[in-house]
Each structure stands twice: as structure tokens, then as C-alpha cells.
Design a protein around this motif. Structure first.
Motif, PDB file in Angstrom:
ATOM      1  N   ASP A  92      28.026 -25.557  34.330  1.00  0.00           N
ATOM      2  CA  ASP A  92      28.288 -24.107  34.419  1.00  0.00           C
ATOM      3  C   ASP A  92      27.377 -23.272  33.525  1.00  0.00           C
ATOM      4  O   ASP A  92      27.280 -22.065  33.702  1.00  0.00           O
ATOM      5  N   VAL A  93      26.742 -23.901  32.514  1.00  0.00           N
ATOM      6  CA  VAL A  93      25.865 -23.128  31.614  1.00  0.00           C
ATOM      7  C   VAL A  93      24.403 -23.574  31.779  1.00  0.00           C
ATOM      8  O   VAL A  93      23.542 -22.776  32.133  1.00  0.00           O
ATOM      9  N   VAL A  94      24.142 -24.858  31.545  1.00  0.00           N
ATOM     10  CA  VAL A  94      22.755 -25.347  31.589  1.00  0.00           C
ATOM     11  C   VAL A  94      22.196 -25.273  33.021  1.00  0.00           C
ATOM     12  O   VAL A  94      21.092 -24.757  33.238  1.00  0.00           O
ATOM     13  N   GLY A  95      22.961 -25.754  33.973  1.00  0.00           N
ATOM     14  CA  GLY A  95      22.496 -25.800  35.379  1.00  0.00           C
ATOM     15  C   GLY A  95      22.055 -24.428  35.891  1.00  0.00           C
ATOM     16  O   GLY A  95      20.914 -24.274  36.373  1.00  0.00           O
ATOM     17  N   PRO A  96      22.924 -23.407  35.819  1.00  0.00           N
ATOM     18  CA  PRO A  96      22.537 -22.084  36.332  1.00  0.00           C
ATOM     19  C   PRO A  96      21.300 -21.508  35.639  1.00  0.00           C
ATOM     20  O   PRO A  96      20.465 -20.880  36.288  1.00  0.00           O
ATOM     21  N   ILE A  97      21.163 -21.738  34.315  1.00  0.00           N
ATOM     22  CA  ILE A  97      19.967 -21.231  33.609  1.00  0.00           C
ATOM     23  C   ILE A  97      18.725 -21.913  34.182  1.00  0.00           C
ATOM     24  O   ILE A  97      17.711 -21.270  34.468  1.00  0.00           O
ATOM     25  N   LEU A  98      18.814 -23.238  34.362  1.00  0.00           N
ATOM     26  CA  LEU A  98      17.655 -23.973  34.906  1.00  0.00           C
ATOM     27  C   LEU A  98      17.288 -23.459  36.299  1.00  0.00           C
ATOM     28  O   LEU A  98      16.113 -23.249  36.613  1.00  0.00           O
ATOM     29  N   GLU A  99      18.303 -23.231  37.133  1.00  0.00           N
ATOM     30  CA  GLU A  99      18.033 -22.743  38.503  1.00  0.00           C
ATOM     31  C   GLU A  99      17.381 -21.358  38.463  1.00  0.00           C
ATOM     32  O   GLU A  99      16.379 -21.110  39.128  1.00  0.00           O
ATOM     33  N   ASP A 100      17.965 -20.458  37.634  1.00  0.00           N
ATOM     34  CA  ASP A 100      17.435 -19.085  37.557  1.00  0.00           C
ATOM     35  C   ASP A 100      15.989 -19.066  37.089  1.00  0.00           C
ATOM     36  O   ASP A 100      15.162 -18.341  37.620  1.00  0.00           O
ATOM     37  N   GLU A 101      15.698 -19.854  36.055  1.00  0.00           N
ATOM     38  CA  GLU A 101      14.360 -19.785  35.443  1.00  0.00           C
ATOM     39  C   GLU A 101      13.307 -20.555  36.234  1.00  0.00           C
ATOM     40  O   GLU A 101      12.142 -20.193  36.227  1.00  0.00           O
ATOM     41  N   SER A 102      13.741 -21.622  36.912  1.00  0.00           N
ATOM     42  CA  SER A 102      12.750 -22.470  37.593  1.00  0.00           C
ATOM     43  C   SER A 102      12.575 -22.113  39.067  1.00  0.00           C
ATOM     44  O   SER A 102      11.562 -22.455  39.676  1.00  0.00           O
TER      45      SER A 102
END
Ligand SMILES: NC(=O)C1=CN([C@@H]2O[C@H](COP(=O)(O)OP(=O)(O)OC[C@H]3O[C@@H](n4cnc5c(N)ncnc54)[C@H](O)[C@@H]3O)[C@@H](O)[C@H]2O)C=CC1
Ligand SMILES: O=C(O)[C@H]1O[C@H](OP(=O)(O)OP(=O)(O)OC[C@H]2O[C@@H](n3ccc(=O)[nH]c3=O)[C@H](O)[C@@H]2O)[C@H](O)[C@@H](O)[C@@H]1O
Length: 431
Positions: A130-140
Motif C-alpha cells: 500500500d505504500v512502497v508499491g504505489p510509489i514505485l508505480e507512480d515514479e516508474s
């Protein structure tokens, strides 16, 4: 396999050197330039047995370090080994994880092909997805389940024995949502998993996250229970070590982690038990037992000083404090129970003289508020002392000559080996 490791502290550096040793090509991505230079120069940035020689052997070839996140693009898998400290209120502070995930995501935006990101840091259930995954998706701009995979693989190594613990673990826990992520991790750890004594646990991400907290909560609780039983044993005039040695023969209980005394400290148990308590409360559950586990632990340093005070009037007394690190074998003083002992002694007007083989500089630097005199040897700390307390069980304190003390009064929080006949008073905290 080409592996990148984000964060090169105790866990990241140990794992990088060990994975290089297992035949992988490893790059550490670390914001501290000093650490990067040290590793690239073939030296260890931290003290861990077996680490320096592994770094010396692999640095410059299959082990490298950089401050540049772009390096992750040349790797198949990234292990996140960033710190997960606690906030003022004890809860988990994810700011560093979030910043690291952002940098990683941005770097992955320019990578062609699939990538696996593995969270190795200790994080509460839900953090990875819920925290790391969405950041990775948004940035990459990549999508989990398509060209990005996510896994959680907690680490159980101990400081002081980190290399051995990593290479010879009781278990490897892999939390993954797809088979390809799990199979990449099986390949990464193949030589470790080939050992007969290592179990592989494959589960979902949330369970993997919680297994780590449950593990630490269990061990911290075991030590607090052992301390409570020890405190009761002391009241009855019984020796807790004899009692618990017998109890540990019950296979359901085990003989390990049975040492009673001053309690648990360090950079992990205190923060992880607090984070779990805060997380449980946030979920609406009152963790009464874990609250008590902390309360028992917090009382031990005061109990040690109370015991000393039954033999020595502390106002103006010179008291030798043997040991400052949170356990033997490390210079780490984070949440060390020895520091609480110093505070109690100071509050009661005593004059503490402390000795530790490796941790004095750390205390001097991080706790300038403490009014402590430091000695260069145990013998110097004991010179003219009106009493002594043992706060860390360094092997060099075993069979120490307590010569030179004004009064040979020793109160032991760690059960060192002592010839009681030489002493006026010898009291163990729980025996
Ligand atoms: N120390 C231990 O014995 C164990 C720790 N853990 C867990 O592993 C995690 C890491 O712990 P440690 O290695 O002890 O932490 P540490 O504090 O020793 O090392 C973390 C490293 O990350 C670096 N860093 C910080 N922000 C960064 C960023 N944005 N990008 C790149 N590098 C960055 C820091 O400069 C530092 O060198 C924590 O979640 C901890 O709870 C788990 C098992 C054992
Ligand atoms: O999450 C983490 O970072 C790590 O935390 C602990 O490792 P560590 O803190 O390095 O040290 P331990 O050997 O577990 O000792 C912790 C504290 O408990 C105390 N302790 C331990 C055992 C015991 O019988 N009695 C006792 O008082 C030690 O003195 C020390 O203060 C766990 O043992 C590791 O499995 C885990 O990976």
C-alpha cells in the motif's frame, strides 16, 4: 544474478558482501558517500565478524557501491534495506522508505524489461503493497503484475553474528504475489536454501511482513518473561538460571534466549515492539501483553540500581559500570540498558566510572548529557570504587579480579563468571 541493494548499513552491507560471496554480481546504492568510498576501497564500513574479508575479496569486481540510483537499471532485482525508525510516539516512521522508493521508481522509469523489488526492511503489514508499491508505480510508470514485481523478504540476522546468521539462517521467508518473484528469490538464495537446516517459508506479502514483527515480539517477550520469572526467583532466594535451564529442556520452550538480567535493548527489539504496539492500537486492538513486556523490560535497570543501593549508599559513591553496548560483540549503544543504569546512578547522586571495550566513544558522542567518567580498562574503572555493576556480559569480564575496589561489592545484571569468595558482596539481579 545482477542484484542492487538500496541502503548499505548493517543489513545492506552484510547482505551485499554475502551475496557476492555466493556468486552474484552486487551493487550497493547508498546516500552516504563515505560508506560508498569505504566499500569501493575494499573495506568494511561496519564491524561484523567475517565481513571485512568478504568485502576485501569482492570489492571492485562483483561487489561495488555507488550513490547513483541509475545503477539499478543494470540489475534484475533490487533489495530495499533502508532504515525504518520509530517516530516520537513509537509508531513506524516510513519517511526514509518512501524517499528511497521514490528514487528507485524514478531510476526504474528508464529501465527496459521486468524488475523485481524486494522489501527487506522491517515494515508493518500493508507497507509493501500500500505504500512502497504505489510509489514505485507512480515514479516508474511500470505496473505491478506486468513489468514490475513486488516481494517482501524479512531479515532475521543479529548484530555481531550478521554474516553467519545470513548465510546459515533457520528460515528464509518469502512473501510474494506471483510465482516469478518467488522463483527469482529461490534462485538468489539457492546455496542457502540447499542447506538441510534452512526452511523456506513461502507466503503472501502481509504475512511475511508480520512474521518479522511476530518473531521479534516473541523473542523480546521471552526475555521479559524470563526476567519476570527471574525477579520472582530472586524474591524466593532461588537461582533463575538453574530454574530456566531446566525449563528450557522442554522441547516446546527451548534453551535459547533464556538469559535473565538487565533486559533487552538494541536498534531492533525496542523499535519493532513499539511499532507493533502502535500499529495494533491503530487497528483497534489493545496489545496488553506487549505493553507489559515493555514495562518489565523498562524496570530492570532501576531494579539493578535498587539492589546495589541495598549495599552501598549511592550519594557521592564511586560506582564502576562494566559494559555499555546493548550486548557483547558490538559497539552499538542504541537503547542499551547500560545507559539507563547510568541515568539511575546519576539521579541518585552516584559518580559512575564506565568501561567498555569498544562502545565508549559512541556514548561520549551521543550522550554528552551523561556525567560519567570513562576508564580505559575494567581494572581502572574498579580502582577505589565503592561498588560495581555489570551491565553488558562481555567475555573479558569473566573471572575478573576485583582488586583495587574500596569495597568489593558487585551487582551483576548479566551473570558473568565470578569467584564469589573474593568479594564482600556478590548479588545477581535474578539469582
Ligand atoms: N540491524 C539489524 O541487525 C537488523 C535490521 N533489520 C531491519 O533492516 C532495516 C535496515 O536496518 P539497518 O541496516 O540496521 O539500518 P542502518 O541504519 O544501519 O542502515 C541504513 C542505510 O541506509 C542509508 N540510506 C538512508 N536513506 C537512503 C536513501 N534514500 N537511499 C540510499 N541509502 C539510504 C543510510 O545512509 C544507511 O547507511 C531496518 O528496517 C531494520 O529494522 C532487520 C534485521 C536485522
Ligand atoms: O530485527 C532485528 O534487527 C534483529 O533483532 C534481534 O537481534 P539483535 O538486536 O542484534 O540482538 P539479540 O541477540 O537478539 O539481543 C537483543 C537484546 O536481548 C538481550 N537478550 C538476549 C537473549 C537473552 O537470553 N537475554 C537477553 O537479555 C540482549 O542482551 C540484547 O540487549 C533478533 O535476535 C534478530 O533475529 C533480528 O533480526
Amino acid at each position: 544474478m545482477n542484484v542492487s541493494i538500496i541502503g548499505s548499513g548493517y543489513v545492506g552491507t552484510t547482505i551485499a558482501a554475502c551475496l557476492a560471496d555466493l556468486g552474484h554480481d552486487v551493487i550497493n546504492v547508498e546516500i552516504d558517500e563515505g560508506i560508498v568510498e569505504t566499500i569501493n576501497a575494499g573495506e568494511a564500513p561496519i564491524h561484523e565478524s567475517g565481513l571485512a574479508e568478504r568485502i576485501a575479496e569482492h570489492a571492485g569486481t562483483t561487489l561495488r557501491a555507488t550513490t547513483d540510483y541509475a545503477a539499478v537499471r543494470d540489475t534484475d532485482v533490487t533489495l530495499l534495506c533502508l532504515p525504518t525508525p520509530q517516530s516520537e510516539d513509537g509508531s513506524l516512521d516510513l519517511a526514509i522508505m518512501q524517499a528511497g522508493a521514490e528514487s528507485l521508481g524514478r531510476a526504474l522509469a528508464d529501465k527496459d524489461g521486468d524488475h523485481l523489488v524486494v522489501v527487506k526492511s522491517t515494515v508493518l503489514p500493508g507497507t509493501t503493497e500500500d505504500v512502497v508499491g504505489p510509489i514505485l508505480e507512480d515514479e516508474s510508470g511500470k505496473r505491478i503484475g506486468e513489468d514490475l514485481s513486488l516481494a517482501m523478504n524479512p531479515e532475521f540476522l543479529r548484530m555481531g553474528t550478521a554474516v553467519e546468521d545470513f548465510l546459515e539462517p533457520d528460515k528464509v521467508v518469502v512473501g510474494a504475489t506471483n510465482e516469478s518473484a518467488a522463483s527469482t528469490l529461490r534462485e538468489l538464495y539457492a546455496p542457502i536454501l540447499d542447506r538441510d537446516d534452512t526452511d523456506l517459508v513461502e507466503t503472501d506479502i502481509r504475512e511475511a511482513e508480520l512474521i518479522k514483527y511476530a518473531n521479534n515480539a516473541f523473542l523480546a517477550s521471552k526475555v521479559s518473561l524470563v526476567n519476570e520469572l527471574g525477579n520472582i526467583a530472586k524474591e524466593y532466594g532461588a537461582d533463575a538460571y538453574e530454574v530456566l535451564e531446566a525449563v528450557g529442556l522442554d522441547g516446546r520452550i527451548s534453551e535459547r534466549f533464556m538469559r535473565s538480567g538487565l533486559g533487552w535493548g538494541g536498534s531492533c527489539f525496542p523499535k519493532d515492539v513499539d511499532a507493533l504496539r502502535a500499529g495494533a492500537r491503530e487497528q483497534g486492538y489493545d496489545p496488553a501483553l506487549l505493553d507489559a513486556v515493555v514495562a518489565v523490560n523498562d524496570a530492570q535497570p532501576r531494579r539493578l540500581v535498587d539492589l546495589l543501593e541495598t549495599h552501598v549508599s549511592l550519594e557521592g559513591a564511586r560506582i564502576a559500570v562494566l559494559g555499555l553496548s546493548f550486548k557483547p560483540g558490538t559497539d552499538d549503544i542504541r537503547k542499551s540498558r547500560a545507559l539507563d543504569v547510568l541515568e539511575h546512578l546519576e539521579a541518585r547522586g552516584a559518580h559512575p566510572v564506565a568501561y567498555d571495550p569498544v562502545a565508549i566513544e559512541n556514548v561520549r558522542e551521543s550522550r554528552p548529557d551523561l556525567e560519567v567518567e570513562y576508564a580505559e580498562s575494567a581494572a581502572e574503572a574498579l580502582e577505589e570504587a565503592d561498588g560495581a555493576v555489570v551491565a553488558t556480559g562481555w567475555p573479558e569480564f569473566d573471572d575478573l579480579a576485583f582488586d583495587g575496589m574500596a569495597r568489593r561489592i558487585v551487582v551483576d545484571g548479566r551473570r558473568i563468571s565470578v569467584d564469589e569468595a573474593d568479594l564482600e558482596v556478590y548479588e545477581g539481579l535474578t539469582w
